[in-house]
Design a protein around this motif. Sequence first.
Motif, PDB file in Angstrom:
ATOM      1  N   ASP A   1       0.865  -1.121   0.030  1.00  0.00           N
ATOM      2  CA  ASP A   1       0.040   0.013   0.039  1.00  0.00           C
ATOM      3  C   ASP A   1       0.820   1.204  -0.010  1.00  0.00           C
ATOM      4  O   ASP A   1       0.231   2.462   0.033  1.00  0.00           O
ATOM      5  N   GLY A   2       2.148   1.093  -0.040  1.00  0.00           N
ATOM      6  CA  GLY A   2       2.972   2.236  -0.331  1.00  0.00           C
ATOM      7  C   GLY A   2       3.250   3.088   1.393  1.00  0.00           C
ATOM      8  O   GLY A   2       3.798   4.248   1.317  1.00  0.00           O
ATOM      9  N   THR A   3       2.615   2.399   2.536  1.00  0.00           N
ATOM     10  CA  THR A   3       2.852   2.950   3.560  1.00  0.00           C
ATOM     11  C   THR A   3       4.541   3.130   3.896  1.00  0.00           C
ATOM     12  O   THR A   3       5.280   2.206   3.613  1.00  0.00           O
ATOM     13  N   THR A   4       4.799   4.388   4.467  1.00  0.00           N
ATOM     14  CA  THR A   4       6.360   4.640   4.688  1.00  0.00           C
ATOM     15  C   THR A   4       6.462   4.691   6.252  1.00  0.00           C
ATOM     16  O   THR A   4       5.525   5.387   6.921  1.00  0.00           O
ATOM     17  N   ASN A   5       7.614   4.523   6.823  1.00  0.00           N
ATOM     18  CA  ASN A   5       7.709   4.596   8.218  1.00  0.00           C
ATOM     19  C   ASN A   5       9.205   5.104   8.127  1.00  0.00           C
ATOM     20  O   ASN A   5      10.150   4.718   7.486  1.00  0.00           O
ATOM     21  N   TYR A   6       9.636   5.950   9.204  1.00  0.00           N
ATOM     22  CA  TYR A   6      11.003   6.735   9.455  1.00  0.00           C
ATOM     23  C   TYR A   6      11.459   6.707  10.790  1.00  0.00           C
ATOM     24  O   TYR A   6      10.631   6.818  11.751  1.00  0.00           O
ATOM     25  N   VAL A   7      12.815   6.550  10.983  1.00  0.00           N
ATOM     26  CA  VAL A   7      13.064   6.670  12.379  1.00  0.00           C
ATOM     27  C   VAL A   7      13.089   8.368  12.730  1.00  0.00           C
ATOM     28  O   VAL A   7      13.040   9.219  11.768  1.00  0.00           O
ATOM     29  N   ASP A   8      13.035   8.578  13.751  1.00  0.00           N
ATOM     30  CA  ASP A   8      12.999  10.232  14.249  1.00  0.00           C
ATOM     31  C   ASP A   8      14.023  10.968  13.991  1.00  0.00           C
ATOM     32  O   ASP A   8      13.706  12.129  13.656  1.00  0.00           O
ATOM     33  N   SER A   9      14.868  10.647  13.773  1.00  0.00           N
ATOM     34  CA  SER A   9      16.194  11.363  13.740  1.00  0.00           C
ATOM     35  C   SER A   9      16.482  11.829  11.987  1.00  0.00           C
ATOM     36  O   SER A   9      16.902  13.112  11.767  1.00  0.00           O
ATOM     37  N   ILE A  10      15.768  11.431  11.220  1.00  0.00           N
ATOM     38  CA  ILE A  10      15.752  11.808  10.015  1.00  0.00           C
ATOM     39  C   ILE A  10      14.368  12.434   9.406  1.00  0.00           C
ATOM     40  O   ILE A  10      13.963  12.836   8.424  1.00  0.00           O
ATOM     41  N   LYS A  11      13.258  12.195  10.181  1.00  0.00           N
ATOM     42  CA  LYS A  11      11.852  12.522   9.959  1.00  0.00           C
ATOM     43  C   LYS A  11      11.918  14.139   9.712  1.00  0.00           C
ATOM     44  O   LYS A  11      12.573  14.953  10.301  1.00  0.00           O
ATOM     45  N   GLY A  12      10.990  14.484   8.441  1.00  0.00           N
ATOM     46  CA  GLY A  12      11.220  15.930   7.840  1.00  0.00           C
ATOM     47  C   GLY A  12      12.313  16.240   6.865  1.00  0.00           C
ATOM     48  O   GLY A  12      12.270  17.241   6.226  1.00  0.00           O
ATOM     49  N   ARG A  13      13.228  15.514   6.947  1.00  0.00           N
ATOM     50  CA  ARG A  13      14.331  15.751   6.200  1.00  0.00           C
ATOM     51  C   ARG A  13      14.513  14.674   5.204  1.00  0.00           C
ATOM     52  O   ARG A  13      14.834  14.766   3.833  1.00  0.00           O
ATOM     53  N   PHE A  14      14.201  13.380   5.241  1.00  0.00           N
ATOM     54  CA  PHE A  14      14.409  12.450   4.350  1.00  0.00           C
ATOM     55  C   PHE A  14      12.984  11.781   3.863  1.00  0.00           C
ATOM     56  O   PHE A  14      11.969  11.624   4.687  1.00  0.00           O
ATOM     57  N   THR A  15      12.843  11.415   2.830  1.00  0.00           N
ATOM     58  CA  THR A  15      11.462  10.911   2.216  1.00  0.00           C
ATOM     59  C   THR A  15      11.824   9.502   1.220  1.00  0.00           C
ATOM     60  O   THR A  15      12.724   9.667   0.481  1.00  0.00           O
ATOM     61  N   ILE A  16      11.132   8.556   1.485  1.00  0.00           N
ATOM     62  CA  ILE A  16      11.041   7.352   0.666  1.00  0.00           C
ATOM     63  C   ILE A  16      10.034   7.411  -0.410  1.00  0.00           C
ATOM     64  O   ILE A  16       8.684   7.563  -0.032  1.00  0.00           O
ATOM     65  N   SER A  17      10.247   7.024  -1.574  1.00  0.00           N
ATOM     66  CA  SER A  17       9.126   7.082  -2.649  1.00  0.00           C
ATOM     67  C   SER A  17       9.517   5.811  -3.236  1.00  0.00           C
ATOM     68  O   SER A  17      10.466   5.034  -3.361  1.00  0.00           O
ATOM     69  N   ARG A  18       8.669   5.430  -4.396  1.00  0.00           N
ATOM     70  CA  ARG A  18       9.051   4.592  -5.446  1.00  0.00           C
ATOM     71  C   ARG A  18       8.469   4.642  -6.673  1.00  0.00           C
ATOM     72  O   ARG A  18       7.413   5.647  -6.894  1.00  0.00           O
ATOM     73  N   ASP A  19       9.086   4.100  -7.532  1.00  0.00           N
ATOM     74  CA  ASP A  19       8.453   4.091  -8.994  1.00  0.00           C
ATOM     75  C   ASP A  19       8.292   2.529  -9.471  1.00  0.00           C
ATOM     76  O   ASP A  19       9.047   1.771  -9.849  1.00  0.00           O
ATOM     77  N   SER A  20       6.945   2.149  -9.302  1.00  0.00           N
ATOM     78  CA  SER A  20       6.856   0.825  -9.421  1.00  0.00           C
ATOM     79  C   SER A  20       7.096   0.234 -10.960  1.00  0.00           C
ATOM     80  O   SER A  20       7.568  -1.123 -11.083  1.00  0.00           O
ATOM     81  N   ALA A  21       6.893   1.080 -12.020  1.00  0.00           N
ATOM     82  CA  ALA A  21       7.067   0.720 -13.202  1.00  0.00           C
ATOM     83  C   ALA A  21       8.576   0.534 -13.520  1.00  0.00           C
ATOM     84  O   ALA A  21       8.819  -0.472 -14.186  1.00  0.00           O
ATOM     85  N   LYS A  22       9.697   1.096 -12.854  1.00  0.00           N
ATOM     86  CA  LYS A  22      10.811   1.158 -12.802  1.00  0.00           C
ATOM     87  C   LYS A  22      11.359   0.332 -11.847  1.00  0.00           C
ATOM     88  O   LYS A  22      12.570  -0.133 -11.731  1.00  0.00           O
ATOM     89  N   LYS A  23      10.526  -0.434 -10.925  1.00  0.00           N
ATOM     90  CA  LYS A  23      11.055  -1.094  -9.754  1.00  0.00           C
ATOM     91  C   LYS A  23      12.246  -0.554  -9.324  1.00  0.00           C
ATOM     92  O   LYS A  23      13.190  -1.227  -9.050  1.00  0.00           O
ATOM     93  N   THR A  24      12.021   0.562  -8.684  1.00  0.00           N
ATOM     94  CA  THR A  24      12.908   1.370  -8.174  1.00  0.00           C
ATOM     95  C   THR A  24      12.294   2.089  -6.965  1.00  0.00           C
ATOM     96  O   THR A  24      11.483   2.537  -7.087  1.00  0.00           O
ATOM     97  N   PHE A  25      13.091   2.083  -5.712  1.00  0.00           N
ATOM     98  CA  PHE A  25      12.585   3.037  -4.907  1.00  0.00           C
ATOM     99  C   PHE A  25      13.810   3.951  -4.468  1.00  0.00           C
ATOM    100  O   PHE A  25      15.077   3.462  -4.667  1.00  0.00           O
ATOM    101  N   TYR A  26      13.359   5.144  -3.770  1.00  0.00           N
ATOM    102  CA  TYR A  26      14.292   6.190  -3.647  1.00  0.00           C
ATOM    103  C   TYR A  26      14.416   6.585  -1.983  1.00  0.00           C
ATOM    104  O   TYR A  26      13.468   6.376  -1.259  1.00  0.00           O
ATOM    105  N   LEU A  27      15.455   7.261  -1.831  1.00  0.00           N
ATOM    106  CA  LEU A  27      15.652   8.060  -0.544  1.00  0.00           C
ATOM    107  C   LEU A  27      16.160   9.295  -0.697  1.00  0.00           C
ATOM    108  O   LEU A  27      17.114   9.582  -1.241  1.00  0.00           O
TER     109      LEU A  27
END
Length: 122
Positions: free
Chosen positions: A53-79
């Motif tokens: 479902d694309g749910t993301t979770n982050y550790v507190d030390s990087i919240k607000g600065r780092f974002t995880i996303s994905r491109d399902s068609a490319k089978k790639t996920f990003y930070l």
Amino acid sequence: QVNLIESGGDSVEAGRSLRLSCAYSGFTFGNLGWFRQAPGNEREAVGSLYLRDGTTNYVDSIKGRFTISRDSAKKTFYLQMNSLKPEDTGVYFCAAGRYVADWPRPSEYEYWGEGTQVTVSS
């Protein structure tokens, strides 16, 4: 066969941004995670994405600065990493786990990439 290949690591000054990529294959359900390891330290979680479902979770030390996303068609996920700090320096790994109950725990993930180096200078 599951393969994970990271890219995008670099040396940057504090305050700058970087985007890491992880190309994955042979993996269709479960969690994809980003971890990092600084010299002399244990590997630690950065965040995780639940493929279903694309749910993301982050550790507190990087919240607000780092974002995880994905491109399902490319089978790639990003930070996407913004406002980088020297303490963000380390080798960044992507990982995949089919049955992850405790997402920050590295042992929950069966598959790992080789890692990509991120160095942030002050």
